[in-house]
Design a protein around this motif. Structure first.
Motif, short mmCIF file in Angstrom:
data_model
loop_
_atom_site.label_atom_id
_atom_site.label_comp_id
_atom_site.label_asym_id
_atom_site.label_seq_id
_atom_site.Cartn_x
_atom_site.Cartn_y
_atom_site.Cartn_z
N PHE A 113 -6.61 -6.47 6.92
CA PHE A 113 -7.67 -5.76 6.45
C PHE A 113 -8.04 -6.35 5.15
CE2 PHE A 113 -8.47 -1.73 9.14
CZ PHE A 113 -9.08 -2.33 10.24
N VAL A 114 -6.77 -6.71 4.32
CA VAL A 114 -7.12 -7.02 2.90
C VAL A 114 -6.78 -8.46 2.92
CG1 VAL A 114 -7.02 -4.80 1.73
CG2 VAL A 114 -5.16 -6.04 2.54
N SER A 115 -7.22 -9.45 3.62
CA SER A 115 -7.12 -10.79 3.37
C SER A 115 -8.30 -11.81 3.52
CB SER A 115 -6.27 -11.36 4.44
OG SER A 115 -6.99 -11.27 5.84
N LEU A 116 -8.46 -12.76 2.77
CA LEU A 116 -9.60 -13.72 2.79
C LEU A 116 -10.21 -13.93 4.48
CD1 LEU A 116 -8.77 -15.96 -0.20
CD2 LEU A 116 -10.23 -13.87 -0.19
N SER A 117 -9.15 -14.26 5.02
CA SER A 117 -9.52 -14.58 6.34
C SER A 117 -10.39 -13.34 7.18
CB SER A 117 -8.38 -15.08 7.32
OG SER A 117 -7.43 -14.14 7.27
N PHE A 118 -9.82 -12.13 6.99
CA PHE A 118 -10.53 -11.11 7.69
C PHE A 118 -11.99 -10.92 6.93
CE2 PHE A 118 -11.70 -6.56 7.66
CZ PHE A 118 -11.59 -6.25 8.96
N LEU A 119 -11.94 -10.77 5.78
CA LEU A 119 -13.11 -10.26 4.92
C LEU A 119 -14.28 -11.25 4.95
CD1 LEU A 119 -11.52 -9.03 1.62
CD2 LEU A 119 -12.77 -7.45 3.44
N GLN B 69 -8.86 -0.24 -3.78
CA GLN B 69 -7.88 0.82 -4.08
C GLN B 69 -6.53 -0.23 -3.56
OE1 GLN B 69 -9.49 3.51 -1.12
NE2 GLN B 69 -9.14 5.06 -2.61
N LYS B 70 -6.61 -1.23 -2.48
CA LYS B 70 -5.34 -1.83 -2.24
C LYS B 70 -5.00 -2.63 -3.32
CE LYS B 70 -2.15 -3.15 0.42
NZ LYS B 70 -1.53 -4.26 -0.46
N VAL B 71 -5.60 -3.86 -3.55
CA VAL B 71 -5.36 -4.96 -4.33
C VAL B 71 -5.37 -4.64 -5.81
CG1 VAL B 71 -6.13 -6.45 -2.45
CG2 VAL B 71 -7.46 -5.97 -4.27
N ILE B 72 -6.14 -3.86 -6.35
CA ILE B 72 -6.04 -3.59 -7.81
C ILE B 72 -5.13 -2.39 -8.10
CG2 ILE B 72 -7.61 -3.26 -9.81
CD1 ILE B 72 -9.87 -4.48 -8.23
N LEU B 73 -5.50 -1.42 -7.33
CA LEU B 73 -4.69 -0.06 -7.72
C LEU B 73 -3.25 -0.16 -7.13
CD1 LEU B 73 -7.34 2.60 -7.83
CD2 LEU B 73 -6.33 1.31 -9.89
N ALA B 74 -3.06 -0.12 -5.90
CA ALA B 74 -1.79 0.31 -5.14
C ALA B 74 -0.85 -0.90 -5.68
CB ALA B 74 -2.17 0.30 -3.66
N THR C 282 -11.49 -10.02 -4.46
CA THR C 282 -11.48 -11.28 -4.13
C THR C 282 -10.69 -12.46 -4.91
OG1 THR C 282 -13.39 -11.15 -2.80
CG2 THR C 282 -12.88 -13.45 -3.10
N ALA C 283 -10.72 -11.91 -6.19
CA ALA C 283 -10.14 -12.96 -7.29
C ALA C 283 -8.73 -12.47 -7.18
CB ALA C 283 -10.71 -12.80 -8.55
N TRP C 284 -8.52 -11.19 -7.04
CA TRP C 284 -7.03 -10.73 -6.78
C TRP C 284 -6.38 -11.50 -5.58
CZ3 TRP C 284 -7.98 -7.81 -10.91
CH2 TRP C 284 -6.95 -7.00 -11.57
N LEU C 285 -7.02 -11.51 -4.42
CA LEU C 285 -6.71 -12.06 -3.16
C LEU C 285 -6.16 -13.67 -3.49
CD1 LEU C 285 -8.83 -10.28 -0.60
CD2 LEU C 285 -6.25 -10.00 -1.00
N ALA D 97 -2.05 -9.52 -4.68
CA ALA D 97 -2.08 -8.60 -3.91
C ALA D 97 -1.15 -8.81 -2.80
CB ALA D 97 -3.67 -8.57 -3.52
N LEU D 98 -1.20 -7.90 -1.94
CA LEU D 98 -0.41 -7.95 -0.56
C LEU D 98 1.20 -7.91 -1.07
CD1 LEU D 98 -2.11 -10.78 1.29
CD2 LEU D 98 -2.42 -8.27 1.41
#
Length: 328
Positions: free
Chosen positions: A3-9, A132-137, A315-318, A323-324
């Motif tokens: 869900f939190v990947s460039l290919s998905f988004l 929530q995922k890439v910036i906080l968690a 997106t910049a985080w990814l 992230a991940l």
């Protein structure tokens, strides 16, 4: 692909939503349902390969068991068309998170539509879940790993690290709930809200839609999150004394320990934001602004700009690869 990947988004999601909106609805949404089932199977295979991971298998087993129990209790009418059951078990947003009762989805599989307000809410939830995922968690988890690298941990830093890991668990789970609900709205579905917190998704399988799950349960959620934080901080500890001694103020590290002040300064902003957004204050503030005429107009203008900036930041985080790092 997750869900939190460039290919998905930027590839999978626009194609699935666009094609789903263009397909004819018909009397039972047959074309849309078959397309969504194919897209869901493709997503599952691409994400996990041919050998599904045990959490996914567990979710499928639990949902299948809930369906069988509902049929046995005569709360659910069994359908001859297998596409409905297949979509319930492996449908892309709800088979990942959160787990959903079949009656919530049954009527929506037969009759649903994509409206502008629903799609707008879906985009809002999708962007917030990404942040929530890439910036906080992930940032909180990186803070925990940095503390572990420095070795000597003071009492204050140990407690901050424990809270950071607990919040990382919370935001990682909550993010997938927001992403699933947002994706569901983009596809025309209204999924159950996780009113009691992400760790109580299992209760959704046995509760009626719309039932408030908050009473008396938030304390349980945070106790479980703190236990998860303790387990998450135990990775670099060789014994129980090494884990709990800093929390109790033992040792010679003092309050912060080696480079503790530097780490707190470096991660001060995400730590403060994580604590702030774990409270109901931001939501209450936004709701208060929506009630005023002038403030509601200003909010309506600013909200798309803020969401666009958050999407760009996530997106910049990814792209940066920051992230991940936690619960990918």
């Amino acid at each position: 692909m997750t869900f939190v990947s460039l290919s998905f988004l930027y590839y999978f999601l626009p194609v699935v939503v666009g094609v789903s909106c263009l397909l004819p609805r018909g009397k039972t949404n047959a074309a849309r349902n078959w397309f969504l089932l194919g897209a869901s199977v493709f997503f599952c295979l691409w994400t996990r390969g041919w050998m599904f991971t045990w959490p996914f298998v567990l979710v499928v087993i639990l949902q299948a068991a809930a369906y069988v129990v509902g049929v046995c209790r005569r709360e659910i009418k069994p359908r001859k068309n297998p596409v409905y059951l297949a979509l319930y078990l492996v449908g892309t947003p709800w088979a990942v998170e959160p787990m959903m009762p079949y009656p919530v989805l049954e009527q929506q599989l037969l009759d649903r539509e994509n409206t502008v307000p629903r799609c707008a809410e879906g985009l809002r939830r999708l962007v917030w879940g990404l942040c929530q995922k890439v910036i906080l968690a992930d940032t909180l988890w990186m803070f925990s790993q940095e503390v572990e690298k420095f070795g000597q941990t003071g009492a204050l830093l140990a407690w901050v690290r424990l809270a950071a890991v607990a919040l990382a668990v919370y935001y990682a789970l909550a993010s997938y709930g927001n992403l699933a609900v947002g994706l569901g709205k983009l596809l025309g579905f209204d999924l159950c809200e996780l009113t009691a917190g992400p760790l109580l998704w299992l209760g959704n399988l046995t509760r009626k839609p719309g039932l408030d799950q908050r009473r008396g349960l938030r304390g349980i959620v945070w106790v479980l999150l703190l236990l998860g934080g303790v387990l998450g901080t135990a990775g670099g500890c060789k014994s129980l004394s090494a884990l709990f001694l800093p929390l109790l103020g033992g040792g010679d590290a003092g309050l912060l320990g080696e480079a503790g002040a530097y780490l707190l300064r470096s991660y001060a902003v995400p730590l403060v934001l994580a604590v702030l957004f774990a409270t109901p204050w931001p939501v209450r503030g936004i709701e208060t602004l929506r009630q005023g005429k002038r403030s509601a107009r200003v909010l309506a203008v600013l909200e798309p700009v803020v969401l666009a900036l958050l999407l760009l930041l996530g997106t910049a985080w990814l792209v940066d690869g920051a992230a991940l790092t936690f619960l990918p």
